[in-house]
Design a protein around this motif. Structure first.
Motif, short mmCIF file in Angstrom:
data_model
loop_
_atom_site.label_atom_id
_atom_site.label_comp_id
_atom_site.label_asym_id
_atom_site.label_seq_id
_atom_site.Cartn_x
_atom_site.Cartn_y
_atom_site.Cartn_z
N VAL A 70 1.31 -5.71 -2.18
CA VAL A 70 -0.03 -6.25 -2.44
C VAL A 70 -0.50 -5.82 -3.83
CG1 VAL A 70 -2.38 -6.50 -1.57
CG2 VAL A 70 -0.50 -6.08 0.03
N ALA A 71 -0.14 -4.60 -4.22
CA ALA A 71 -0.55 -4.08 -5.52
C ALA A 71 -0.07 -4.97 -6.66
CB ALA A 71 -0.03 -2.66 -5.70
N TYR A 72 1.15 -5.49 -6.56
CA TYR A 72 1.66 -6.37 -7.62
C TYR A 72 0.77 -7.60 -7.78
CZ TYR A 72 6.03 -3.70 -7.70
OH TYR A 72 6.97 -2.70 -7.83
N LEU A 73 0.33 -8.17 -6.65
CA LEU A 73 -0.53 -9.35 -6.70
C LEU A 73 -1.91 -9.00 -7.25
CD1 LEU A 73 -1.13 -12.31 -6.14
CD2 LEU A 73 -1.56 -11.70 -3.75
N LEU A 74 -2.48 -7.91 -6.77
CA LEU A 74 -3.78 -7.47 -7.28
C LEU A 74 -3.71 -7.18 -8.78
CD1 LEU A 74 -4.94 -5.11 -4.40
CD2 LEU A 74 -6.09 -7.21 -5.12
N GLY A 75 -2.60 -6.56 -9.19
CA GLY A 75 -2.45 -6.26 -10.60
C GLY A 75 -2.47 -7.51 -11.46
N TRP A 76 -1.80 -8.58 -10.98
CA TRP A 76 -1.82 -9.82 -11.77
C TRP A 76 -3.20 -10.48 -11.75
CZ3 TRP A 76 -2.82 -15.00 -10.98
CH2 TRP A 76 -2.53 -15.82 -12.08
N LEU A 77 -3.82 -10.52 -10.59
CA LEU A 77 -5.13 -11.16 -10.50
C LEU A 77 -6.17 -10.47 -11.38
CD1 LEU A 77 -5.27 -11.82 -6.66
CD2 LEU A 77 -5.22 -13.56 -8.45
N ALA A 78 -6.01 -9.17 -11.57
CA ALA A 78 -6.96 -8.42 -12.39
C ALA A 78 -6.51 -8.28 -13.84
CB ALA A 78 -7.16 -7.02 -11.78
N SER A 79 -5.42 -8.96 -14.20
CA SER A 79 -4.89 -8.85 -15.55
C SER A 79 -5.44 -9.94 -16.46
CB SER A 79 -3.36 -8.95 -15.51
OG SER A 79 -2.96 -10.30 -15.27
N PRO A 84 1.86 -13.50 13.26
CA PRO A 84 3.21 -13.99 12.92
C PRO A 84 3.48 -13.83 11.43
CG PRO A 84 1.70 -15.82 13.26
CD PRO A 84 0.95 -14.59 13.67
N MET A 85 4.58 -13.14 11.10
CA MET A 85 4.93 -12.90 9.69
C MET A 85 6.43 -13.18 9.52
SD MET A 85 2.65 -9.45 9.06
CE MET A 85 3.18 -9.26 7.36
N PRO A 86 6.82 -14.45 9.56
CA PRO A 86 8.25 -14.79 9.54
C PRO A 86 8.98 -14.40 8.26
CG PRO A 86 6.89 -16.76 9.31
CD PRO A 86 5.96 -15.66 9.69
N LEU A 87 8.27 -14.27 7.15
CA LEU A 87 8.92 -13.89 5.89
C LEU A 87 8.92 -12.37 5.72
CD1 LEU A 87 10.28 -14.68 3.22
CD2 LEU A 87 7.99 -14.77 2.20
N ASN A 88 9.99 -11.72 6.15
CA ASN A 88 10.22 -10.29 5.92
C ASN A 88 9.28 -9.35 6.67
OD1 ASN A 88 12.35 -10.90 4.15
ND2 ASN A 88 10.93 -11.14 2.43
N GLY A 89 8.43 -9.88 7.53
CA GLY A 89 7.64 -9.03 8.43
C GLY A 89 6.65 -8.11 7.74
N ILE A 90 6.38 -6.98 8.39
CA ILE A 90 5.43 -5.99 7.90
C ILE A 90 5.92 -5.41 6.58
CG2 ILE A 90 4.39 -3.75 8.43
CD1 ILE A 90 4.67 -4.57 11.44
N PHE A 91 4.98 -5.17 5.65
CA PHE A 91 5.40 -4.74 4.32
C PHE A 91 4.57 -3.57 3.79
CE2 PHE A 91 2.66 -8.43 4.18
CZ PHE A 91 1.73 -8.18 3.20
N PHE A 126 -3.31 -15.68 0.39
CA PHE A 126 -2.75 -15.03 1.58
C PHE A 126 -1.36 -14.47 1.25
CE2 PHE A 126 -6.13 -17.46 3.30
CZ PHE A 126 -6.53 -16.80 4.45
N ILE A 127 -1.27 -13.15 1.24
CA ILE A 127 0.01 -12.48 1.08
C ILE A 127 0.31 -11.86 2.44
CG2 ILE A 127 -1.24 -10.53 -0.01
CD1 ILE A 127 1.50 -9.85 -1.38
N ALA A 138 -9.72 -13.31 -4.39
CA ALA A 138 -9.45 -12.33 -3.34
C ALA A 138 -8.01 -12.46 -2.88
CB ALA A 138 -10.40 -12.51 -2.17
N VAL A 139 -7.51 -11.38 -2.29
CA VAL A 139 -6.23 -11.42 -1.59
C VAL A 139 -6.51 -11.27 -0.10
CG1 VAL A 139 -4.94 -10.51 -3.54
CG2 VAL A 139 -5.82 -8.93 -1.80
N ALA A 140 -5.61 -11.82 0.71
CA ALA A 140 -5.74 -11.72 2.17
C ALA A 140 -4.41 -11.24 2.73
CB ALA A 140 -6.13 -13.07 2.76
N PRO A 141 -4.23 -9.92 2.80
CA PRO A 141 -2.95 -9.39 3.29
C PRO A 141 -2.75 -9.58 4.78
CG PRO A 141 -4.16 -7.77 1.97
CD PRO A 141 -5.11 -8.87 2.31
N GLY A 142 -1.47 -9.63 5.16
CA GLY A 142 -1.11 -9.55 6.57
C GLY A 142 -1.05 -8.08 6.97
N VAL A 143 -0.12 -7.72 7.83
CA VAL A 143 -0.01 -6.34 8.29
C VAL A 143 0.74 -5.52 7.25
CG1 VAL A 143 0.77 -4.81 10.12
CG2 VAL A 143 0.00 -7.12 10.68
N VAL A 144 0.06 -4.53 6.70
CA VAL A 144 0.61 -3.67 5.67
C VAL A 144 0.67 -2.24 6.21
CG1 VAL A 144 0.32 -2.85 3.29
CG2 VAL A 144 -0.42 -5.16 3.91
N VAL A 145 1.70 -1.51 5.86
CA VAL A 145 1.84 -0.13 6.33
C VAL A 145 0.89 0.77 5.54
CG1 VAL A 145 3.40 1.82 6.67
CG2 VAL A 145 4.24 -0.52 6.97
#
Length: 260
Positions: free
Chosen positions: A224-233, A212-219, A245-246, A183-190
Motif C-alpha cells: 500500500v505504501a508504494y501506491l500512497l507514495g505515488w499518489l502523494a508524489s 475475496p482477494m483472488p490476486l495474491n491474497g492478504i498482503f 482499490f488495492i 484515496a486508497v481502499a486497501p483489502g486485508v493488510v497484515v
C-alpha cells in the motif's frame, strides 16, 4: 528533490511502512500518532486535531508538500467514528493551507474495501452532514448493540470518507488550488489493527471468505505504501477524486461492472 510529507497513523502498519519508504527515498516525514512518532495527537478529539495542525505548522515552518491522512481504527466502537471520519477530514482540511507553498501539493486518505459493504444509513447520513455529536451518539448505539450491528461502524465510516473525497476533490479549494485529492481502499493488510484476522491460518481463511482477494491474497503494508507514495508524489498531477482499490480483486468480485 526532497519533499515534506505529513503522515497520520505513522507509528505502525500502513502509515509506518509509508513513512519508512519515503525516508528511504530521501524525503522528510512528519509522523503523527498517539505516541511513538514526531507529533503525539489524539485525532478522536477536536483539541487533538487542533494541536496536531499547530504542531505540524511549527515543525514544517508553515509549508508541506503532501498530506497522507492514514490514521484509523477498526474497532466496533464510537471512537472509530471520531477517528476514521472526523479525524481524517480535520487532517485534510486543517493542513490544506500548509500545502499552498508547495510547487506540487498532494493529499491522500486511507479508506477501505469495507466501504463496499452495506452501511448503517443513519450513521452515514450524520457523518456526511458533519454532525459529530449526532454521529458519535449513533456510533454509541451501534456499539451497545454489539455483534454484526456494531461491525457496521467501520465500513460506514470508510464509505463516508470515500464520499467526502469524491464530493470535495473537484472543488475550488482542492482541484482549483492545484491539489490532487484522492484515496486508497486497501483489502486485508497484515497490520497490528488486523492481527485478529491474520494471525493464524484459520483466521486468514475465515476473513478471505468475507473479503475475496483472488490476486495474491492478504498482503503487507509496504504494498500500500508504494501506491500512497505515488499518489502523494509530484508525478501524480491529474488524478482527482479517485478511490483506488488495492484489494487483490475484492472490488472487482463484489461490484463487477456495476460502476459502469
Amino acid at each position: 528533490m526532497s519533499r515534506t510529507y505529513v503522515i497520520t497513523g505513522a507509528a505502525s502498519g500502513i502509515g509506518k511502512a509509508t513513512a519508512d519508504l519515503l525516508v528511504e527515498r530521501g524525503h522528510k516525514v512528519i509522523g503523527v500518532d498517539l505516541h511513538g512518532t514526531d507529533i503525539d495527537a489524539d485525532l478522536s478529539t477536536a483539541a487533538g486535531r487542533e494541536s496536531m495542525v499547530a504542531a505540524v505548522s511549527d515543525m514544517s515552518r508553515g509549508t508541506i508538500d503532501a498530506v497522507i491522512a492514514n490514521a484509523g481504527l477498526a474497532t466496533p466502537t464510537a471512537a472509530t467514528v471520531a477517528v476514521n471520519y472526523f479525524g481524517a477530514v480535520a487532517t485534510l482540511e486543517g493542513l490544506r493551507p500548509l500545502l499552498g507553498g508547495s510547487p506540487a501539493p498532494r493529499a491522500v486518505a486511507t479508506a477501505s474495501m469495507a466501504s463496499l459493504y452495506p452501511p448503517d444509513e443513519a450513521l452515514l447520513e450524520l457523518l456526511l452532514a458533519g454532525d459529530e455529536p449526532g454521529a458519535l451518539a449513533r456510533g454509541a448505539e451501534l456499539e451497545a448493540a454489539g455483534g454484526d450491528t456494531a461491525n457496521l461502524i467501520y465500513g460506514t465510516t470508510k464509505r463516508a470518507l470515500a464520499r467526502w473525497i469524491r464530493r470535495h476533490a473537484a472543488s475550488p479549494e482542492w482541484a482549483g488550488a492545484g491539489i490532487p485529492l484522492n484515496a486508497v481502499a486497501p483489502g486485508v493488510v497484515v497490520t497490528p489493527m488486523t492481527k485478529a484476522f491474520t494471525d493464524t491460518a484459520e483466521a486468514r481463511e475465515a476473513i478471505l471468505q468475507m473479503v475475496p482477494m483472488p490476486l495474491n491474497g492478504i498482503f503487507e503494508p509496504r504494498d500500500v505504501a508504494y501506491l500512497l507514495g505515488w499518489l502523494a508524489s509530484k508525478e501524480n498531477a491529474h488524478l482527482c477524486g479517485q478511490v483506488i482499490f488495492i484489494d487483490g480483486g475484492s472490488d472487482a468480485v463484489i461490484r463487477g461492472d456495476s460502476t459502469w
